[in-house]
Design a protein around this motif. Structure first.
Motif, mmCIF file in Angstrom:
data_model
loop_
_atom_site.group_PDB
_atom_site.id
_atom_site.type_symbol
_atom_site.label_atom_id
_atom_site.label_comp_id
_atom_site.label_asym_id
_atom_site.label_seq_id
_atom_site.Cartn_x
_atom_site.Cartn_y
_atom_site.Cartn_z
ATOM 1 N N UNK A 115 -10.637 10.556 -14.715
ATOM 2 C CA UNK A 115 -11.358 9.293 -14.641
ATOM 3 C C UNK A 115 -12.489 9.251 -15.641
ATOM 4 N N UNK A 116 -13.014 8.078 -15.869
ATOM 5 C CA UNK A 116 -14.068 7.890 -16.869
ATOM 6 C C UNK A 116 -15.383 8.508 -16.424
ATOM 7 N N UNK A 117 -16.094 9.094 -17.382
ATOM 8 C CA UNK A 117 -17.417 9.653 -17.076
ATOM 9 C C UNK A 117 -18.392 8.543 -16.702
ATOM 10 N N UNK A 118 -18.340 7.456 -17.452
ATOM 11 C CA UNK A 118 -19.217 6.308 -17.215
ATOM 12 C C UNK A 118 -18.372 5.031 -17.254
ATOM 13 N N UNK A 119 -18.680 4.099 -16.374
ATOM 14 C CA UNK A 119 -18.024 2.791 -16.379
ATOM 15 C C UNK A 119 -19.112 1.725 -16.385
ATOM 16 N N UNK A 120 -18.965 0.736 -17.259
ATOM 17 C CA UNK A 120 -19.907 -0.390 -17.326
ATOM 18 C C UNK A 120 -19.130 -1.665 -17.072
ATOM 19 N N UNK A 121 -19.527 -2.415 -16.046
ATOM 20 C CA UNK A 121 -18.904 -3.721 -15.846
ATOM 21 C C UNK A 121 -19.783 -4.783 -16.480
ATOM 22 N N UNK A 122 -19.244 -5.439 -17.512
ATOM 23 C CA UNK A 122 -19.955 -6.528 -18.188
ATOM 24 C C UNK A 122 -19.284 -7.860 -17.896
ATOM 25 N N UNK A 123 -18.362 -7.872 -16.943
ATOM 26 C CA UNK A 123 -17.593 -9.091 -16.660
ATOM 27 C C UNK A 123 -18.132 -9.883 -15.484
ATOM 28 N N UNK A 124 -18.736 -9.205 -14.523
ATOM 29 C CA UNK A 124 -19.177 -9.884 -13.306
ATOM 30 C C UNK A 124 -18.018 -10.337 -12.450
ATOM 31 N N UNK A 125 -16.866 -9.689 -12.602
ATOM 32 C CA UNK A 125 -15.663 -10.041 -11.838
ATOM 33 C C UNK A 125 -15.372 -8.921 -10.849
ATOM 34 N N UNK A 126 -15.348 -9.252 -9.563
ATOM 35 C CA UNK A 126 -15.135 -8.254 -8.523
ATOM 36 C C UNK A 126 -13.816 -7.496 -8.693
ATOM 37 N N UNK A 127 -12.688 -8.146 -9.052
ATOM 38 C CA UNK A 127 -11.461 -7.367 -9.262
ATOM 39 C C UNK A 127 -11.642 -6.274 -10.309
ATOM 40 N N UNK A 128 -12.386 -6.578 -11.373
ATOM 41 C CA UNK A 128 -12.643 -5.576 -12.402
ATOM 42 C C UNK A 128 -13.508 -4.444 -11.860
ATOM 43 N N UNK A 129 -14.507 -4.795 -11.072
ATOM 44 C CA UNK A 129 -15.385 -3.781 -10.480
ATOM 45 C C UNK A 129 -14.586 -2.833 -9.602
ATOM 46 N N UNK A 130 -13.740 -3.384 -8.742
ATOM 47 C CA UNK A 130 -12.964 -2.544 -7.840
ATOM 48 C C UNK A 130 -11.956 -1.674 -8.588
ATOM 49 N N UNK A 131 -11.393 -2.199 -9.672
ATOM 50 C CA UNK A 131 -10.542 -1.366 -10.523
ATOM 51 C C UNK A 131 -11.351 -0.238 -11.142
ATOM 52 N N UNK A 132 -12.535 -0.596 -11.627
ATOM 53 C CA UNK A 132 -13.378 0.384 -12.301
ATOM 54 C C UNK A 132 -13.855 1.494 -11.386
ATOM 55 N N UNK A 133 -14.159 1.162 -10.143
ATOM 56 C CA UNK A 133 -14.598 2.183 -9.200
ATOM 57 C C UNK A 133 -13.506 3.214 -8.956
ATOM 58 N N UNK A 134 -12.262 2.761 -8.918
ATOM 59 C CA UNK A 134 -11.142 3.678 -8.723
ATOM 60 C C UNK A 134 -10.912 4.568 -9.945
#
Length: 229
Positions: A115-134
């Motif tokens: 998995x990624x060391x760091x993830x930045x959500x710049x979209x403000x879209x919850x589906x993207x956030x939940x994907x990123x957390x995984x």
């Protein structure tokens, strides 16, 4: 050497000869990205970083990460095709259309399954956030840069807990962020020319804003006389 005042706090920062007025017009959003990547967390050489949202903030933040030696995967959707192409042109390591490509598989391939060391959500879209957390590695860092349309959202809190993720909120910038942004510009780490995709005269300011809101351009400069703002 001509110098132009760019900000005033306890001290005065000025533009060097390496920073054009056009580049200076992007100092504020760049400062937001410097705050997110360099003050709310840090980037180490070789860090595998996933960024959601190839808008101006996502593109600038990706370049900040690259400037510090990180490896960037930038994710968007099909309508972001031109922005993802721009990301490739400015040196972003990998771009992904999450609607047509296997985001999970690509991230796992880049990170040896950790998995990624760091993830930045710049979209403000919850589906993207939940994907990123995984896709954040265990005990990794997730920085929330994008703002959500709604105050309350359904978030994958289980991923945060079980993976012991550091979920960090990030709001705007602070005075020190501007100095970081100016240093990045002075050292040629940010490709400003390709970020500015349109210039409009002052009396056409409304069309400039409308073009940006429609997603047809990355950054539009409004030109007043001989200078852009």
């Amino acid at each position: 050497m001509a110098e132009y005042v760019i900000a005033r706090e306890e001290s005065v920062h000025v533009l060097t000869e390496n920073i054009s007025l056009e580049a200076a017009a992007l100092t504020e959003p760049l400062a937001c990205c410097a705050h997110a990547a360099l003050e709310k967390t840090s980037i180490q050489p070789g860090d595998k970083v996933l960024v959601f949202g190839p808008g101006p903030i996502g593109l600038l933040l990706s370049q900040v990460v690259k400037a510090k030696g990180g490896i960037v995967i930038l994710a968007g959707i099909t309508k972001d095709k031109k922005r993802l192409e721009l990301a490739q042109n400015i040196g972003i390591d990998k771009t992904i259309d999450i609607l047509t490509q296997d985001l999970k598989g690509i991230v796992e391939a880049y990170t040896d399954g950790y998995g990624a060391d760091k993830v930045f959500d710049c979209s403000g879209a919850i589906p993207a956030v939940n994907q990123g957390l995984q896709l954040t590695k265990k005990k990794g860092v997730f920085v929330q840069v994008g703002l959500f349309p709604e105050k309350m959202n359904k978030m994958d809190q289980e991923a945060i807990i079980q993976r012991e993720i550091h979920y960090i909120g990030c709001r705007s910038q602070k005075p020190s962020s501007w100095k970081l942004a100016l240093d990045l510009l002075d050292n040629g780490k940010i490709n400003i020319d390709k970020m500015i995709t349109k210039v409009v005269p002052l009396d056409e300011w409304r069309s400039g804003f409308e073009t940006v809101m429609a997603g047809d351009e990355i950054k539009v400069l409004i030109q007043s006389g001989e200078k852009s703002v």
